[in-house]
Design an enzyme around this catalytic site. Sequence first.
Site, PDB file in Angstrom:
ATOM      1  N   TYR A 159    -138.068   0.943 -12.041  1.00 26.64           N
ATOM      2  CA  TYR A 159    -139.191   1.782 -11.334  1.00 26.64           C
ATOM      3  C   TYR A 159    -140.872   1.228 -11.702  1.00 26.64           C
ATOM      4  CZ  TYR A 159    -134.697   4.571 -11.603  1.00 26.64           C
ATOM      5  OH  TYR A 159    -133.467   4.845 -10.901  1.00 26.64           O
TER       6      TYR A 159
ATOM      7  N   HIS B 289    -127.868  -1.639 -14.324  1.00 29.71           N
ATOM      8  CA  HIS B 289    -128.549  -1.009 -13.452  1.00 29.71           C
ATOM      9  C   HIS B 289    -127.580  -1.708 -11.944  1.00 29.71           C
ATOM     10  CE1 HIS B 289    -132.356   0.301 -10.928  1.00 29.71           C
ATOM     11  NE2 HIS B 289    -131.623   1.448 -10.673  1.00 29.71           N
TER      12      HIS B 289
ATOM     13  N   LYS C 281    -132.123   1.472 -17.391  1.00 28.62           N
ATOM     14  CA  LYS C 281    -131.873   0.044 -16.920  1.00 28.62           C
ATOM     15  C   LYS C 281    -132.418  -0.824 -16.544  1.00 28.62           C
ATOM     16  CE  LYS C 281    -130.696   4.220 -13.761  1.00 28.62           C
ATOM     17  NZ  LYS C 281    -131.981   5.228 -14.212  1.00 28.62           N
TER      18      LYS C 281
ATOM     19  N   ASP D 264    -135.049  10.387 -17.142  1.00 29.47           N
ATOM     20  CA  ASP D 264    -134.047   8.709 -16.926  1.00 29.47           C
ATOM     21  C   ASP D 264    -135.119   7.737 -16.129  1.00 29.47           C
ATOM     22  OD1 ASP D 264    -131.737   7.264 -15.696  1.00 29.47           O
ATOM     23  OD2 ASP D 264    -132.464   7.587 -14.050  1.00 29.47           O
TER      24      ASP D 264
END
Length: 279
Positions: free
Chosen positions: A50, A108, A75, A45
């Site tokens: 990120y 997200h 996301k 994930d």
Amino acid sequence: MIIPTVTLNDGHKMPVIGLGTYQIRGGAGLDQILAAIQDGYRSLDSATNYDNEGIVGKAIRRSGIPRSDFFISSKLPGKYHRYDDALKAIEESLARMGLDYFDLFLIHWPLPKRDHYVEAWQALITAQKLGLIRAIGVSNFEPDHLDRLINETGVTPAVNQIEIHPYWINNDRLLADKNRGIVTEAWSPLGRGSAALMEPKILELAKKYGKNAGQIILRWHLQHDVVPLPKSSNLQHQRDNLDIFDFQLTPEEIRIIDGLNKPGGRVDGQDPNEYEEFE
């Protein structure tokens, strides 16, 4: 190790536990993800925010394991909620990862104050029709946000990834997802290294079952039909987090862990109705 799967409302199958990759980046992150893959993780994930889509994709290629064996998620960040921006962002995410498609792609955060999440959802629907994404879903969506997506597009998210851990069991949202046929994933399933791992009641159960506290909590998630996404850069912890399929908590033990819930128990106090996502 073969990890069991859950069937999503669109027919796709998703492993019942995955590796969260938040804050896993760079060369060290590549090694950590490769080690997790070697230990049996197939669901990874990630997210544009990120800043690690590149190394996640590199780990997949370096692993020597066929792409079809993986379940890869990412996301959409809030700055790309506009329809055209969202489609381009999905294509860019795929390019960064070096992939032809995502197994799952999520919005997200809903960011209701900006109110473009329906537009973003329409872009995910288009991307799915184009074959860029197999399953589409959301993250941190409240029941009213879900209903608006469903009512305005006719398409129900396959997944809603929300915060769930023993101090924030989020039962109302979990039930809302179940009632709509949506599978719930848990981010920060252990409470992001919280005191939950030191809770006497959890440690007592760990002793009973010959497990550690994290394994007890992850098993609790599974028995609530929640797909946990524990993040760990510690290789032993990564292995331990997969070793949760050889025991079962009793209904009373589930209730004991449920009883640890705290008002205001969120790890970062992020209310999806108010939270303004970082850019």
